[in-house]
Design a protein around this motif. Structure first.
Motif, PDB file in Angstrom:
ATOM      1  N   ILE A  73       0.857  -1.192   0.000  1.00  0.00           N
ATOM      2  CA  ILE A  73       0.000   0.000   0.000  1.00  0.00           C
ATOM      3  C   ILE A  73       0.889   1.237   0.000  1.00  0.00           C
ATOM      4  CG2 ILE A  73      -1.741   1.308   1.256  1.00  0.00           C
ATOM      5  CD1 ILE A  73      -2.723  -1.338   2.431  1.00  0.00           C
ATOM      6  N   GLN A  74       0.920   1.920  -1.142  1.00  0.00           N
ATOM      7  CA  GLN A  74       1.660   3.168  -1.277  1.00  0.00           C
ATOM      8  C   GLN A  74       0.711   4.344  -1.049  1.00  0.00           C
ATOM      9  OE1 GLN A  74       4.855   3.365  -1.492  1.00  0.00           O
ATOM     10  NE2 GLN A  74       5.526   1.362  -2.246  1.00  0.00           N
ATOM     11  N   GLY A  75       1.241   5.549  -1.172  1.00  0.00           N
ATOM     12  CA  GLY A  75       0.430   6.745  -0.964  1.00  0.00           C
ATOM     13  C   GLY A  75       1.135   7.806  -0.161  1.00  0.00           C
ATOM     14  N   SER A  76       2.365   7.480   0.291  1.00  0.00           N
ATOM     15  CA  SER A  76       3.165   8.437   1.057  1.00  0.00           C
ATOM     16  C   SER A  76       2.363   8.996   2.233  1.00  0.00           C
ATOM     17  CB  SER A  76       3.686   9.543   0.136  1.00  0.00           C
ATOM     18  OG  SER A  76       4.476   8.973  -0.893  1.00  0.00           O
ATOM     19  N   LYS A  77       2.357  10.315   2.432  1.00  0.00           N
ATOM     20  CA  LYS A  77       1.708  10.901   3.616  1.00  0.00           C
ATOM     21  C   LYS A  77       0.229  11.185   3.408  1.00  0.00           C
ATOM     22  CE  LYS A  77       3.030  15.660   2.421  1.00  0.00           C
ATOM     23  NZ  LYS A  77       3.760  16.870   2.885  1.00  0.00           N
ATOM     24  N   TYR A  78      -0.317  10.765   2.267  1.00  0.00           N
ATOM     25  CA  TYR A  78      -1.693  11.116   1.911  1.00  0.00           C
ATOM     26  C   TYR A  78      -2.633   9.944   2.192  1.00  0.00           C
ATOM     27  CZ  TYR A  78       1.056  14.677  -0.387  1.00  0.00           C
ATOM     28  OH  TYR A  78       1.965  15.689  -0.632  1.00  0.00           O
ATOM     29  N   THR A  79      -3.441  10.089   3.238  1.00  0.00           N
ATOM     30  CA  THR A  79      -4.328   9.005   3.657  1.00  0.00           C
ATOM     31  C   THR A  79      -5.327   8.641   2.572  1.00  0.00           C
ATOM     32  OG1 THR A  79      -4.130   9.735   5.970  1.00  0.00           O
ATOM     33  CG2 THR A  79      -5.950   8.244   5.436  1.00  0.00           C
ATOM     34  N   ASP A  80      -5.835   9.634   1.845  1.00  0.00           N
ATOM     35  CA  ASP A  80      -6.799   9.330   0.793  1.00  0.00           C
ATOM     36  C   ASP A  80      -6.183   8.479  -0.303  1.00  0.00           C
ATOM     37  OD1 ASP A  80      -5.194  11.532   0.100  1.00  0.00           O
ATOM     38  OD2 ASP A  80      -6.672  12.287  -1.335  1.00  0.00           O
ATOM     39  N   LEU A  81      -4.900   8.709  -0.612  1.00  0.00           N
ATOM     40  CA  LEU A  81      -4.215   7.886  -1.611  1.00  0.00           C
ATOM     41  C   LEU A  81      -3.976   6.470  -1.087  1.00  0.00           C
ATOM     42  CD1 LEU A  81      -1.546  10.232  -3.259  1.00  0.00           C
ATOM     43  CD2 LEU A  81      -3.761   9.495  -4.154  1.00  0.00           C
ATOM     44  N   ARG A  82      -3.648   6.372   0.182  1.00  0.00           N
ATOM     45  CA  ARG A  82      -3.469   5.041   0.789  1.00  0.00           C
ATOM     46  C   ARG A  82      -4.761   4.236   0.684  1.00  0.00           C
ATOM     47  NH1 ARG A  82       1.590   3.500   3.672  1.00  0.00           N
ATOM     48  NH2 ARG A  82       2.559   5.417   4.422  1.00  0.00           N
ATOM     49  N   ILE A  83      -5.885   4.866   1.012  1.00  0.00           N
ATOM     50  CA  ILE A  83      -7.176   4.178   0.949  1.00  0.00           C
ATOM     51  C   ILE A  83      -7.510   3.790  -0.492  1.00  0.00           C
ATOM     52  CG2 ILE A  83      -9.666   4.474   1.269  1.00  0.00           C
ATOM     53  CD1 ILE A  83      -8.988   6.239   3.704  1.00  0.00           C
ATOM     54  N   HIS A  84      -7.266   4.712  -1.418  1.00  0.00           N
ATOM     55  CA  HIS A  84      -7.500   4.404  -2.844  1.00  0.00           C
ATOM     56  C   HIS A  84      -6.661   3.218  -3.281  1.00  0.00           C
ATOM     57  CE1 HIS A  84      -8.050   4.943  -7.147  1.00  0.00           C
ATOM     58  NE2 HIS A  84      -6.733   4.990  -7.281  1.00  0.00           N
ATOM     59  N   CYS A  85      -5.390   3.217  -2.898  1.00  0.00           N
ATOM     60  CA  CYS A  85      -4.493   2.119  -3.258  1.00  0.00           C
ATOM     61  C   CYS A  85      -5.002   0.796  -2.694  1.00  0.00           C
ATOM     62  CB  CYS A  85      -3.085   2.419  -2.743  1.00  0.00           C
ATOM     63  SG  CYS A  85      -1.812   1.280  -3.342  1.00  0.00           S
ATOM     64  N   LEU A  86      -5.400   0.803  -1.419  1.00  0.00           N
ATOM     65  CA  LEU A  86      -5.944  -0.405  -0.778  1.00  0.00           C
ATOM     66  C   LEU A  86      -7.162  -0.928  -1.532  1.00  0.00           C
ATOM     67  CD1 LEU A  86      -6.494  -2.416   1.608  1.00  0.00           C
ATOM     68  CD2 LEU A  86      -7.788  -0.547   2.671  1.00  0.00           C
ATOM     69  N   LYS A  87      -8.120  -0.061  -1.794  1.00  0.00           N
ATOM     70  CA  LYS A  87      -9.370  -0.495  -2.419  1.00  0.00           C
ATOM     71  C   LYS A  87      -9.135  -1.052  -3.826  1.00  0.00           C
ATOM     72  CE  LYS A  87     -12.833   2.154   0.100  1.00  0.00           C
ATOM     73  NZ  LYS A  87     -13.640   0.962   0.388  1.00  0.00           N
ATOM     74  N   GLN A  88      -8.248  -0.413  -4.565  1.00  0.00           N
ATOM     75  CA  GLN A  88      -7.956  -0.890  -5.917  1.00  0.00           C
ATOM     76  C   GLN A  88      -7.221  -2.235  -5.882  1.00  0.00           C
ATOM     77  OE1 GLN A  88      -8.993   0.520  -8.940  1.00  0.00           O
ATOM     78  NE2 GLN A  88     -10.267   1.601  -7.434  1.00  0.00           N
ATOM     79  N   LEU A  89      -6.314  -2.391  -4.924  1.00  0.00           N
ATOM     80  CA  LEU A  89      -5.601  -3.673  -4.787  1.00  0.00           C
ATOM     81  C   LEU A  89      -6.566  -4.793  -4.410  1.00  0.00           C
ATOM     82  CD1 LEU A  89      -2.359  -2.444  -2.993  1.00  0.00           C
ATOM     83  CD2 LEU A  89      -2.500  -3.394  -5.305  1.00  0.00           C
ATOM     84  N   GLU A  90      -7.538  -4.480  -3.554  1.00  0.00           N
ATOM     85  CA  GLU A  90      -8.555  -5.479  -3.213  1.00  0.00           C
ATOM     86  C   GLU A  90      -9.388  -5.833  -4.442  1.00  0.00           C
ATOM     87  OE1 GLU A  90      -9.531  -4.922   1.538  1.00  0.00           O
ATOM     88  OE2 GLU A  90     -10.614  -3.644   0.104  1.00  0.00           O
ATOM     89  N   GLU A  91      -9.710  -4.838  -5.266  1.00  0.00           N
ATOM     90  CA  GLU A  91     -10.474  -5.102  -6.490  1.00  0.00           C
ATOM     91  C   GLU A  91      -9.677  -5.987  -7.454  1.00  0.00           C
ATOM     92  OE1 GLU A  91     -13.640  -4.329  -7.506  1.00  0.00           O
ATOM     93  OE2 GLU A  91     -13.915  -3.781  -5.401  1.00  0.00           O
ATOM     94  N   ILE A  92      -8.369  -5.771  -7.492  1.00  0.00           N
ATOM     95  CA  ILE A  92      -7.519  -6.588  -8.361  1.00  0.00           C
ATOM     96  C   ILE A  92      -7.509  -8.040  -7.889  1.00  0.00           C
ATOM     97  CG2 ILE A  92      -5.106  -6.982  -9.045  1.00  0.00           C
ATOM     98  CD1 ILE A  92      -4.773  -3.899  -8.997  1.00  0.00           C
ATOM     99  N   GLY A  93      -7.633  -8.231  -6.562  1.00  0.00           N
ATOM    100  CA  GLY A  93      -7.704  -9.586  -6.048  1.00  0.00           C
ATOM    101  C   GLY A  93      -6.780  -9.907  -4.889  1.00  0.00           C
ATOM    102  N   TYR A  94      -6.119  -8.895  -4.327  1.00  0.00           N
ATOM    103  CA  TYR A  94      -5.219  -9.122  -3.192  1.00  0.00           C
ATOM    104  C   TYR A  94      -5.971  -8.976  -1.867  1.00  0.00           C
ATOM    105  CZ  TYR A  94      -1.308  -8.684  -6.472  1.00  0.00           C
ATOM    106  OH  TYR A  94      -0.436  -8.877  -7.509  1.00  0.00           O
ATOM    107  N   ASN A  95      -5.513  -9.734  -0.858  1.00  0.00           N
ATOM    108  CA  ASN A  95      -6.041  -9.527   0.496  1.00  0.00           C
ATOM    109  C   ASN A  95      -4.935  -9.511   1.548  1.00  0.00           C
ATOM    110  OD1 ASN A  95      -5.547 -12.364   0.404  1.00  0.00           O
ATOM    111  ND2 ASN A  95      -7.036 -12.673   2.057  1.00  0.00           N
ATOM    112  N   GLY A  96      -3.682  -9.580   1.131  1.00  0.00           N
ATOM    113  CA  GLY A  96      -2.547  -9.446   2.031  1.00  0.00           C
ATOM    114  C   GLY A  96      -1.778  -8.191   1.678  1.00  0.00           C
ATOM    115  N   PHE A  97      -1.479  -7.346   2.682  1.00  0.00           N
ATOM    116  CA  PHE A  97      -0.917  -6.029   2.394  1.00  0.00           C
ATOM    117  C   PHE A  97       0.235  -5.670   3.327  1.00  0.00           C
ATOM    118  CE2 PHE A  97      -5.439  -5.949   1.292  1.00  0.00           C
ATOM    119  CZ  PHE A  97      -5.338  -5.699  -0.072  1.00  0.00           C
TER     120      PHE A  97
END
Length: 247
Positions: A73-97
């Motif tokens: 989960i990337q996104g540096s200091k930006y929480t909204d980017l971290r959340i976006h990264c998480l949600k997109q990775l889950e959509e791709i099919g990952y559940n380990g982060f």
């Protein structure tokens, strides 16, 4: 690629689970994990650069779903980017982060708490989180917030610095020669042993529903630990109480 993660019980937001027949929270070795390639970045950078790095991370993660089970989960200091990264990775099919820039988060209690809690609130229940860089005294409170695992590779990092990690304190052996003439390999082994002990300690407290007691005990070990618990209690009591047993 989904790895089956089964939640067995809670102690507060902390979870005892099972991955590949092994209980979590647990220690992971980086060499044993199939981590998707990622576009890393510094923590304190312009948002445009952080957005680009998230975009590249998602692209590379998507290209490696057949071989990899863990994403970063990337996104540096930006929480909204971290959340976006998480949600997109889950959509791709990952559940380990793995949470990127963990070393910086440990030095900033407010960002540490906000990042972890925000991700945990947005994540699917079967997603699990690994904190890659951790002082041992922080392991109980990170577990309490919902972290499911830690990389034991940090033991090697601290041995390079000639630092002995214990459950309550990090000792610079140049100033505190608790072990004289100890080799780097021997020091790494002791650091791993102390991490393994702390995981056992955490498991035992969680089974006894007393993880909070351990967290409060460890909170006195460093100013960062004290601040982390105070911020957690002040700003996120609803999150803490969601899975806390009331008597």
């Amino acid at each position: 690629m989904i790895t089956k993660f089964e939640i067995k019980s809670h102690d507060g937001p902390g979870r005892i689970g099972k991955i590949n027949n092994e209980l979590t929270p647990k220690l992971f070795s980086k060499n044993d994990l199939k981590i998707a390639p990622t576009q890393g970045s510094a923590h304190n950078i312009d948002k445009e650069i952080a957005e680009y790095n998230v975009k590249e991370t998602l692209k590379q993660a998507k290209e490696n779903t057949d071989e990899c089970t863990i994403a970063v989960i990337q996104g540096s200091k930006y929480t909204d980017l971290r959340i976006h990264c998480l949600k997109q990775l889950e959509e791709i099919g990952y559940n380990g982060f793995i949470i990127a820039n963990a070393d910086h988060l440990l030095t900033n209690p407010k960002e540490l708490v906000e990042t972890i809690i925000s991700l945990k609130k947005e994540a699917k229940k079967n997603s699990y989180f690994i904190f890659p860089f951790c002082e041992i005294s922080f392991m109980p409170i990170l577990t309490y917030m919902g972290i499911d695992g830690f990389l034991k590779d940090s033991a090697n990092y601290y041995s390079h610095l000639n630092i002995l990690q214990t459950p309550t304190k990090a000792y610079d052996l140049n100033k505190y020669p608790i072990y004289e003439n100890i080799t780097q390999k021997e020091l790494e082994k002791k650091n791993i042993e102390n991490m393994e002990f702390t995981i056992r300690e955490i498991h035992t407290h969680m089974k006894n529903k007393s993880l909070r007691n351990l967290v409060e005990e460890r909170s006195t070990t460093t100013p960062q630990n004290i601040s982390t618990l105070k911020i957690l209690d002040k700003n996120h009591m609803d999150y803490l109480l969601e899975y806390t047993q009331l008597f």
